[in-house]
Write a protein that holds these residues in place. Structure first.
Motif, PDB file in Angstrom:
ATOM      1  N   VAL A 147      26.289  21.993  36.694  1.00 36.21           N
ATOM      2  CA  VAL A 147      25.389  21.003  36.402  1.00 36.21           C
ATOM      3  C   VAL A 147      26.081  19.785  35.861  1.00 36.21           C
TER       4      VAL A 147
ATOM      5  N   ARG B 299      33.096  22.878  38.692  1.00 38.13           N
ATOM      6  CA  ARG B 299      31.615  21.996  38.474  1.00 38.13           C
ATOM      7  C   ARG B 299      30.512  22.832  38.210  1.00 38.13           C
TER       8      ARG B 299
ATOM      9  N   GLY C 278      29.147  19.136  35.388  1.00 38.73           N
ATOM     10  CA  GLY C 278      30.269  18.903  35.687  1.00 38.73           C
ATOM     11  C   GLY C 278      31.173  19.955  35.314  1.00 38.73           C
ATOM     12  N   TYR C 279      30.897  20.867  34.397  1.00 44.89           N
ATOM     13  CA  TYR C 279      31.934  21.915  34.127  1.00 44.89           C
ATOM     14  C   TYR C 279      31.218  23.163  33.036  1.00 44.89           C
TER      15      TYR C 279
END
Ligand code: FAD
Ligand code: FES
Ligand code: FES
Lengths: 331, 228
Positions: free
Chosen positions: B10, B8, B12-13
């Motif tokens: 900011v 993760r 999510g990836y």
């Protein structure tokens, strides 16, 4: 009973923002699949009829969940909100009761606990020939198996047949039409709002889709304007069993009644054509009229004008007629 | 649950892992059912990832598209942390029954149409056949095995099922009990009608419905008869 097999493999992505989900779906194109509660999707996967390589799970996107009251007195419902939340929401129950009622009639408690409003509105057709995976028109072939002399079409349409005779299976869709809801659609080119009535499309527009959503687009929210807040509502679903079964016909109605006079009304029926059917004729018949048994009967008769039954679904005509009659009488 | 921080950022990836070319080939990842079962037999309850690792070298893993799920999960099941290797396409019913040995959760239809697989996720009755295990990591999962007390005493709903002669064949019973427990946690004094609705997502082939309702009312401390 033997053990059950796995569904075919796919790669799973669990983004936690809408932007990330859209980005992934854009990259995966035809090979991607948006997953919410999965209650519609898993059947397709398990039956090996649809085999996406990349599944994008939307359930981690908190921003798409929940029910918010808007400044204008309406509500905005995130597409990932569960049907149970909608069914139990105080604001939906008190102001837009027809939607709470519709949501409470979907499938079973457990399905409503995970099933989302977005998934309910975007779900695919339930014609069993199509679901079985035959190469029918909707699947890109050139036959409709339901519309043949032997075809089992008890659940199929009364209007709008165009090669395909499948119906809109959703219980919440007619309620959205009645409430003049607006669907918020996000895609690579930004956001747009589509009125509920135009969100659903029939086979004459695109036989392989049920909604205007283009591949790579997502339904992010449903905005319900205040226009029908607190109106008199009616929702009734008739199905073979009270649990699990899809509607044979359902009816949603909203009415503004002053004294005994119906000032304005909205009617929509599900499972009679490929989209929720807005019953504008009924609305015209009742508008400005005092409520009475006679008016209810007339409204019921007007609702079924032009219905074209298939071999096994004639019963839907008196069924719809009676549901409209009750709605006018009992809302 | 400790998440791999690599998973993760900011958004999510991390971006660079997007490369389409980096997607590992699914064809080479297919595990046959036989391998799957052998894997389970070989390693007992928790299958080691090596038992049916999908032809995915660590090199490939490093460039796997960002956000793709990590297969090693820590699940919270019946109050215990269980480490388990879970396929992306694996339902919770599969994980519970075939990886964790919790066979009290039944599979009837595997299609969301019977309720035999009902478990509680954060106290909410859920069909385990229609939920991906990866969708419930970080949540509390409760199965029929988790109901009894530390000294083996039965949960009040279980005891009431016996007292009211609830089950016939018993296949649907774990699911019925989980729905009933979910109901009583949210609503300790339900009416019989509320109980009927709460159990309406659980089919009983033997038709023991009334007995089940009697048991729910008994467990709620209410006489079955007076609550008609
Ligand atoms: C046994 C059974 C009985 C049922 N009975 C009924 C019934 O009586 N009435 C009824 O109305 N429905 C019924 N359903 C249909 C349906 O599964 C549920 O209504 C549920 O609401 C679907 O939501 P979901 O989140 O689980 O969908 P999913 O399976 O996750 O999604 C359904 C479809 O919508 C797409 N989708 C989901 N969310 C979005 C989004 N935000 N944007 C774009 N696309 C999206 C998915 O890609 C997928 O194609 C039933 C289903 C089952 C299995
Ligand atoms: S096995 Fe899950 S509902 Fe039947
Ligand atoms: S007791 Fe046999 S299925 Fe319910």
């Amino acid at each position: 009973m033997g053990t059950r097999d796995m569904m075919p493999s796919f790669e799973l992505y669990q983004p936690d923002t809408l932007e990330a989900a859209l980005d992934l779906l854009g990259r995966f194109g035809e090979d991607g699949w948006a997953l919410a509660g999965g209650n519609d999707s898993f059947d397709w996967f398990k039956d090996r009829v649809k085999r996406p390589r990349y599944v994008v799970d939307l359930t981690g996107i908190e921003a798409l969940k929940g029910i918010r009251e808007t400044a204008d007195g309406g509500v905005e419902i995130g597409a990932l909100t569960t049907l149970t939340e909608i069914e139990r929401s105080d604001v939906i129950r008190s102001r837009f009761g027809v939607l709470a009622e519709a949501a409470s009639k979907v499938a079973s408690p457990q399905i409503r606990n995970t099933g989302t409003i977005g998934g309910n509105l975007c779900q695919d057709a339930r014609c069993w020939y199509y679901r079985y995976g035959v190469h029918c028109y909707r699947a890109g072939g050139n036959t409709c198996y339901a519309d043949t002399p032997e075809g089992q079409n008890r659940e199929h349409c009364l209007w709008g047949a165009d090669r395909c005779v499948a119906v809109s299976p959703s219980d919440t869709a007619p309620a959205m039409v009645v409430l003049d809801a607006r669907m918020v659609v996000a895609g690579p080119n930004g956001e747009r709002e589509v009125p509920a009535e135009q969100f659903f499309i029939g086979p004459s527009i695109d036989i392989t889709r049920m909604t205007v959503l283009e591949p790579g687009e997502l339904l992010t929210a449903i905005r319900i304007p205040p226009s029908w807040a607190g109106a008199r509502f009616y929702f009734e679903k008739v199905a073979d069993r009270n649990v699990w079964d899809f509607p044979l016909v359902n009816i949603a109605a909203a009415m503004r009644v002053n004294g005994n006079v119906i000032e304005d009304a909205r009617f929509a029926a599900g499972a009679v054509q490929c989209t929720p059917r807005r019953l504008t004729v009924v609305e015209e018949v009742v508008r400005g009229q005092p409520r009475s048994e006679d008016l209810a009967r007339l409204a019921g008769q007007s609702a079924v004008r032009g219905a074209t039954p298939l071999n096994y679904n004639h019963f839907k005509i008196p069924l719809l007629q009676n549901l409209v009659m009750r709605a006018v009488r009992d809302a | 649950m400790a998440e791999n921080p690599r998973d993760r950022d900011v958004l999510g990836y991390p971006e660079p892992r997007y490369e389409r070319s980096g997607l590992s080939d699914l064809a080479s990842r297919k595990a046959t059912r036989r391998q799957f079962i052998k894997g389970i037999i070989a390693s007992g309850a928790a299958v080691s990832s090596a038992a049916y690792l999908f032809g995915c070298s660590s090199g490939e893993r490093a460039v796997a598209p960002a956000g793709g799920v990590e297969r090693m999960l820590t699940l919270r099941v019946n109050g215990q942390e269980r480490h388990v290797d879970v396929l992306p396409n694996e339902t919770l019913a599969m994980t519970l029954r075939y990886k964790l040995g919790l066979t009290g959760t039944k599979l009837g239809c595997d299609r969301g149409e019977c309720g035999a697989c009902t478990v509680l996720i954060d106290d909410v009755p859920t069909y385990a056949c229609s939920t991906l295990t990866h969708q419930v990591r970080n949540r509390s999962i409760e199965t029929i095995e988790g109901l009894e007390g530390p000294n083996g005493e039965l949960h009040p709903v279980q005891q009431a099922m016996i007292d009211e002669l609830g089950p016939q064949c018993g296949f649907c019973t774990p699911g019925q009990i989980m729905s009933a427990v979910g109901l009583l946690r949210a609503n300790p004094r339900p009416t019989r009608e509320e109980a009927r609705l709460a159990l309406s997502g659980n089919l009983c082939r033997c038709g023991a419905y009334d007995h089940y309702l009697n048991a729910v009312m008994r467990a709620a401390g209410q006489s079955a008869v007076s609550q008609a």
